[in-house]
Design a protein around this motif. Sequence first.
Motif, PDB file in Angstrom:
ATOM      1  N   VAL A   2      83.716  10.469  22.258  1.00 36.75           N
ATOM      2  CA  VAL A   2      83.283  11.357  21.184  1.00 36.75           C
ATOM      3  C   VAL A   2      84.231  11.184  19.997  1.00 36.75           C
ATOM      4  O   VAL A   2      85.436  11.112  20.173  1.00 36.75           O
ATOM      5  N   ALA A  24      79.890  14.292  14.039  1.00 32.72           N
ATOM      6  CA  ALA A  24      80.230  14.015  15.430  1.00 32.72           C
ATOM      7  C   ALA A  24      79.325  12.910  15.966  1.00 32.72           C
ATOM      8  O   ALA A  24      78.135  12.864  15.641  1.00 32.72           O
ATOM      9  N   GLY A  26      78.808   9.966  19.550  1.00 32.84           N
ATOM     10  CA  GLY A  26      79.208   9.606  20.898  1.00 32.84           C
ATOM     11  C   GLY A  26      78.351  10.290  21.940  1.00 32.84           C
ATOM     12  O   GLY A  26      77.242  10.746  21.673  1.00 32.84           O
ATOM     13  N   ILE A  28      77.326  13.068  23.467  1.00 33.54           N
ATOM     14  CA  ILE A  28      77.341  14.503  23.227  1.00 33.54           C
ATOM     15  C   ILE A  28      76.109  15.150  23.845  1.00 33.54           C
ATOM     16  O   ILE A  28      74.992  14.772  23.519  1.00 33.54           O
ATOM     17  N   LYS A  76      74.451  16.693  13.728  1.00 35.00           N
ATOM     18  CA  LYS A  76      75.745  16.910  14.378  1.00 35.00           C
ATOM     19  C   LYS A  76      76.867  16.904  13.331  1.00 35.00           C
ATOM     20  O   LYS A  76      77.920  16.298  13.538  1.00 35.00           O
ATOM     21  N   ILE A  99      82.823  20.632  22.180  1.00 31.00           N
ATOM     22  CA  ILE A  99      81.735  19.727  22.565  1.00 31.00           C
ATOM     23  C   ILE A  99      81.618  19.609  24.075  1.00 31.00           C
ATOM     24  O   ILE A  99      82.612  19.431  24.780  1.00 31.00           O
ATOM     25  N   THR A 101      80.062  17.223  26.857  1.00 35.35           N
ATOM     26  CA  THR A 101      79.570  15.847  26.978  1.00 35.35           C
ATOM     27  C   THR A 101      78.604  15.681  28.140  1.00 35.35           C
ATOM     28  O   THR A 101      77.994  14.638  28.291  1.00 35.35           O
ATOM     29  N   TYR A 108      87.493  18.810  20.245  1.00 35.00           N
ATOM     30  CA  TYR A 108      87.770  17.517  19.649  1.00 35.00           C
ATOM     31  C   TYR A 108      88.205  17.739  18.207  1.00 35.00           C
ATOM     32  O   TYR A 108      87.785  18.711  17.563  1.00 35.00           O
TER      33      TYR A 108
END
Length: 119
Positions: A2, A24, A26, A28, A76, A99, A101, A108
């Motif tokens: 992330v 953001a 990755g 998520i 995001k 966050i 995941t 983060y």
Amino acid sequence: QVQLVESGGGLVQPGGSLRLSCAASGMIFSINAMGWYRQAAGKKRELVAAITSGGSTNYADSVKGRFTISRDNAKKTVYLQMNSLKPEDTAVYYCNADIHTGWTRRDYWGQGTQITVSS
């Protein structure tokens, strides 16, 4: 992985405006609260503004009426519109997000972006 990537910092004159963005990316699953913190030279990092996934906001007293936090959940991304900037707003501004995941849930941080308010 992330990542939070910030943009929009720079040098501005007193009374000016800037808009920060933080995207953001990755793996998520969901994003809960998002926020902006700042750290001036020689001082502790402090909360500037935060926003929940539902849109409720919270501001530091020093920025109320001047800064506005918002977010685009589809992108995001969280934003910070800063108006009527003062020299005391000079700091490194950091994006923060809570966050999930799918495996873990934690805070983060972005890499930070410098804002300097000076004539």
